[in-house]
Structures are given as structure tokens and as C-alpha cells.
Scaffold this motif. Structure first.
Motif, PDB file in Angstrom:
ATOM      1  N   LEU A  92      -5.144   4.472  -8.827  1.00 38.62           N
ATOM      2  CA  LEU A  92      -4.363   4.848  -7.647  1.00 38.62           C
ATOM      3  C   LEU A  92      -4.425   6.355  -7.399  1.00 38.62           C
ATOM      4  N   ARG A  93      -4.214   7.107  -8.455  1.00 33.80           N
ATOM      5  CA  ARG A  93      -4.185   8.566  -8.323  1.00 33.80           C
ATOM      6  C   ARG A  93      -5.557   9.121  -7.943  1.00 33.80           C
ATOM      7  N   SER A 134       0.834  -1.205   0.000  1.00 35.31           N
ATOM      8  CA  SER A 134       0.000   0.000   0.000  1.00 35.31           C
ATOM      9  C   SER A 134       0.867   1.253   0.000  1.00 35.31           C
ATOM     10  N   GLU A 135       1.932   1.243   0.787  1.00 38.98           N
ATOM     11  CA  GLU A 135       2.803   2.421   0.863  1.00 38.98           C
ATOM     12  C   GLU A 135       3.497   2.688  -0.463  1.00 38.98           C
ATOM     13  N   TYR A 166      -6.259   8.432  -4.277  1.00 42.44           N
ATOM     14  CA  TYR A 166      -5.364   9.233  -3.441  1.00 42.44           C
ATOM     15  C   TYR A 166      -5.821  10.683  -3.386  1.00 42.44           C
ATOM     16  N   SER A 177       2.459   1.733  -3.436  1.00 42.81           N
ATOM     17  CA  SER A 177       1.435   2.148  -4.396  1.00 42.81           C
ATOM     18  C   SER A 177       1.024   3.597  -4.179  1.00 42.81           C
ATOM     19  N   LYS A 178       0.981   4.014  -2.928  1.00 42.53           N
ATOM     20  CA  LYS A 178       0.646   5.408  -2.643  1.00 42.53           C
ATOM     21  C   LYS A 178       1.739   6.342  -3.156  1.00 42.53           C
ATOM     22  N   MET A 211       1.417   9.433  -5.680  1.00 44.20           N
ATOM     23  CA  MET A 211       1.816  10.772  -5.248  1.00 44.20           C
ATOM     24  C   MET A 211       2.853  11.413  -6.159  1.00 44.20           C
ATOM     25  N   TRP A 220      -7.792   6.712   0.260  1.00 42.74           N
ATOM     26  CA  TRP A 220      -6.778   5.665   0.114  1.00 42.74           C
ATOM     27  C   TRP A 220      -7.066   4.470   1.022  1.00 42.74           C
ATOM     28  N   GLU A 236      -7.095   0.554  -0.093  1.00 45.22           N
ATOM     29  CA  GLU A 236      -6.269  -0.428   0.611  1.00 45.22           C
ATOM     30  C   GLU A 236      -7.130  -1.595   1.094  1.00 45.22           C
TER      31      GLU A 236
END
Length: 482
Positions: A457-458, A156-157, A461, A159-160, A164, A466, A470
Motif C-alpha cells: 500500500l505504502r 480504496s479510501e 501510494y 486503504s489509502k 498515508m 494508487w 485500486e
């Protein structure tokens, strides 16, 4: 040489050693790091310079990070050694769809948010696949959401960070600076598979956000952006043996669903829903329908569909409303006011005999009429300007107002009186933040599947959702293991 008696023959040496206790090894490492931390604490070194301070911070961080990783490894290994978990791993393996056997325990290196750890896990595979990499499974790791040798938290981190930052290379640099180096391809695989698992949860309806728009005033909007998609050309390769490719423009379509308060302002207590796809008009409307059902749209107080005048949007709104079972009196349709004014400007631009001030005066007059609800007056003024035999451009603009004004999509006075927005600025902003600032740029070309992943993803976010994404990815991961 005389033969030895059977009793005197040398016994063969054991080539297989008993597996070491991995949990004991981890605990020994923990004690060693704790001693190093205690030694560092007792050094009593006085900070004199900025360099001293920086060195101290880095030395302590390295030790504490290592201790954190070992503590995670200890808890993980203890859980893997638990008899109940081992029994569950065997039952999961039996339900894998084909006969697989316990091939013993293997050391596996996992990426965690604290760093790398090594744990010993029971491995299952078919006998014919015993020596082949990637042909078996670690059931307990799958049950815990571990994919691509990464825990759910670190996947998850990563992918974030992909959502970003501006590129995968930037993600690679950030992780390296953190002391968690991963190569470009690994980062891409982790993030794109994370997105694929989250999207799979949507397809089967596993969102369960627990949110509704009951009694609220909901605004729905959609529009398209522009990115370049890379497709391989047929024919000979380059001199270096590479495939030739095209970079055609494609239109990713985005949606936004948000709530406004009684003053017509976006309600910050309700997080907007943003998502996108390259699948075309039908695909984006399928997503809109999916999210509106999830939010129990039939319980809303008022619903406003606002967008520009694109036919692909308005040709589908009516059918969507009917499928959702929404009452017609709940729904309002509106063409974005500022797009309508833009089309007034195009009509005025066709009047070659007008001066610049005359054009601005005419646009301003029609603009005020629209705001006051004088759609028929505006249409009459446009017809007068176009005349009996308008050119192709003027006819197109005239039809734009006839098509939308005649269906009540330009009743700005009524919608404004209900304290609902008359513009689609929210979707325009979403396109800028999601598409233009991440997927669009000079010499940026995407494969379609990659663009789909980053769009998802974007979007989540930027919407501040998010944790929902997740949860969706983890739901799919654990569901596939069971």
C-alpha cells in the motif's frame, strides 16, 4: 363447550408479512431530507460569530452527506431490483462451485464514501447454511466489488489512509472525525484484504497498465531496509494469559524502476514503480522481472542497474537480464558511487599511522580517480595500502573493489558521459519514505502478513500509482465473482 363447525373455526393469522418496498422507503427518506434542507435554507439565520459559522457548516454538511448517501442507496437499490441484474445474480450463484439456493432478500448495511446505506439484496446459500452467518453470498455485491460490506471506493479510501498515516489508530480517528466511525479491527481487515486482492492480481498478471518504456532510458535499483517482525514463542503464556513473542529484525527489500531524461534527471512524466516484500532476494527479483516485463523492457533504449555492492543483488542481475531477453549492449551495471567512497573511507580508517588530514587527502585522491575512470589506479593504490598480508577488515574492503571494479561496475566516467545517474539515491529515498517513516520505529512490531500488506500500500501510494493499485484490487474482486 360445543364444537364449532368447520366453517366457523378461526382462521390462523398470517405470521409472515409481505416485504416492504425498500426503494420506496429510500425515496421517502430522500424527500424528508430535501424538506429539511429547504427548511434550513429558508431559516434566514444571520451569521454573527465564528461559532455561528461553524454550526451552520456542520448542520448543512450533515444534511447534504445524508442526502448523498440516500441518493447512492436509491441508485443501488434500483440496480438490485432490476430484472436483468437479478437474473445475472442467479447465474453467478449457480457457478459458485456448489449448489446454493435463493434464500430470499435481506437488508444489508454497506459502507460507502458518502456514509452508511441499507439496501435489500438477494442472499444465496446452501440449505444447511441457511442460519449461519458468513456461509452464503450476495452475488451482485461481489460483482460490483463489494467486500467486507464496503464498496470498492470506500475500501480504496480506507486503504489509502492506512498507507498515508502513521498508524491504524490515526486512521480510526480521521474516519471518526469525518462522521464515518469504524473500529480498529475493521479498518485493518479492509486494508489488508484490499492489499491481498491487489497482490493476487499481480500473481496472475492482471496489471494492464498500458505503459511501456520504449525508447526510454530506464534505471533499476533495489536495496533493503530494517523492521521488526513479531513471532510467537513456544512455551508458557504470561500471567495474563497472553502469548510471549520475539521481535527479530528483518530486512524488507524494495525496488524502484524509473526513467531519466537526456540530462540524466528523473523524468516526472513517467511515474516511478516502487514495491517491496519480505520474501527475500529471490522474491524481490521476481517482482523486478514482473514489472520489467509489464513495461516491455526489451524496447528500452538503455538500462542501468545501480545498487550498492551487496552480493545478493549482483549475483542475480545477470540471470535476470538473460530471462528478460535484453540485449547485453543495452545494459549497464554500476555500484553506487557514494557507497564506493564510503568503502574508501573504511580503508583509510584502518591506517592507524595516518593523520586525519592524510586520510581525507587519500580518500579525495581516489575519489577523483574513480570519477575520471581510473579504476585500475584506485585498485593499485588500495593494494599498496593493504600490503602483502592485510588483516581481515582490509582484505574484505580490497575484495569489494576487486569484485566490482573488475566487472566494470565502477566505470563512473563512462556512465556519467551517457547522462545516467552514478548513485542509488532514488532507492535510498524510497526506503526512507516507505519503510522508515511508516513501518519502522520504537516499539513497532509487525506480523509478517501485515507488514507485506502495508509495504504494498505504502509503495504504490508514494509512487503516485494508487489508481493502478485500486484497479488491480477491483479486477480481482470482479474476476472472483464471475
Amino acid at each position: 363447550m360445543p364444537k364449532r363447525k368447520p366453517s366457523q373455526r378461526r382462521q390462523p393469522e398470517k405470521t409472515l408479512q409481505q416485504p416492504r418496498d425498500r426503494l420506496a422507503e429510500i425515496r421517502a427518506e430522500i424527500q424528508d431530507v430535501q424538506q429539511q434542507i429547504e427548511t434550513k435554507r429558508r431559516e434566514g439565520r444571520v451569521i454573527r460569530t465564528a461559532e455561528d459559522f461553524k454550526s451552520l457548516e456542520r448542520a448543512i454538511a450533515a444534511l447534504t452527506n445524508r442526502l448523498s448517501a440516500l441518493l447512492v442507496a436509491e441508485a443501488t437499490q434500483a440496480a438490485l431490483d432490476d430484472s436483468e441484474n437479478r437474473r445475472q445474480a442467479r447465474s453467478l450463484a449457480q457457478g459458485a462451485g456448489h449448489t446454493i439456493k435463493d434464500q430470499g432478500r435481506r437488508d444489508v448495511t454497506l459502507q460507502t464514501t458518502c456514509g452508511q446505506i441499507i439496501v435489500r439484496v438477494t442472499y444465496f446459500s446452501r440449505n444447511c447454511d441457511r442460519g449461519k452467518a458468513g456461509k452464503g453470498m450476495y452475488p451482485m455485491l461481489l460483482l460490483w466489488g463489494v467486500h467486507d460490506r464496503c464498496t470498492a471506493a470506500i475500501a480504496s479510501e480506507i486503504s489509502k489512509l492506512v498507507a498515508m498515516l502513521g498508524s491504524l489508530e490515526e486512521v480510526e480517528q480521521v474516519l471518526s472525525d469525518r462522521g464515518q466511525p469504524l473500529d480498529f479491527k475493521t479498518i485493518r481487515t479492509i486494508a489488508y484484504r484490499f492489499a491481498a486482492r491487489a497482490r493476487a492480481a499481480q500473481r496472475v498478471g492482471n496489471l494492464n497498465w498500458g505503459e511501456t518504456v520504449a525508447g526510454r532510458r530506464v534505471v533499476v535499483s533495489t536495496d533493503g531496509g530494517r523492521i521488526r517482525i513479531r513471532t510467537t514463542k513456544r512455551g508458557p503464556k504470561t500471567a495474563k494469559g497472553r502469548n510471549r513473542y520475539r521481535t527479530d529484525w528483518r530486512e524488507p527489500k524494495l525496488l524502484i524502476i524509473y526513467v531519466v531524461d537526456e540530462k540524466g534527471q528523473m523524468d516526472r512524466e513517467f511515474l516511478a514503480v516502487i514495491d517491496g516484500t519480505l520474501g527475500g532476494p529471490d522474491a524481490i527479483f521476481k517482482l523486478i522481472e514482473f514489472y520489467l516485463r509489464e513495461l516491455k523492457i526489451t524496447t528500452a533504449d538503455k538500462i542501468l542497474f545501480v545498487a550498492d555492492g551487496a552480493r545478493w543483488i549482483w549475483n542475480r542481475v545477470g540471470a535476470l537480464v538473460r530471462r528478460l531477453g535484453v540485449k547485453p549492449e543495452q545494459v549497464n551495471e554500476l555500484v553506487d558511487f557514494y557507497h564506493a567512497v564510503e568503502h574508501l573511507g573504511k580503508i583509510a580508517a584502518f591506517q592507524r599511522r595516518w593523520t586525519a588530514s592524510e586520510r581525507q587527502a587519500w580518500i579525495g585522491r581516489q575519489r577523483r580517480r574513480l570519477l575520471k575512470g581510473g579504476v585500475e589506479e584506485v585498485q593499485a593504490a588500495i593494494d599498496a595500502v593493504c600490503g602483502c598480508r592485510p588483516g581481515k577488515g582490509l582484505k574484505r574492503e580490497r575484495d569489494y573493489f576487486r569484485r566490482n571494479g573488475g566487472k566494470g561496475r565502477m566505470d563512473y566516467a563512462r556512465v556519467a558521459a551517457m547522462k545516467l545517474p552514478i548513485g542509488s539515491g532514488a532507492i535510498e529515498s524510497a526506503i526512507r519514505r516507505v519503510v522508515n517513516l511508516r513501518l519502522k520505529g520504537p516499539s513497532i512490531y509487525w506480523h509478517k502478513t501485515s507488514a507485506e500488506a502495508v509495504l504494498l500500500l505504502r509503495s504504490y501510494y508514494k509512487a503516485g500509482r494508487w489508481n493502478h493499485l485500486e484497479k488491480q484490487a477491483l479486477t480481482t474482486a470482479t474476476g472472483s465473482a464471475t
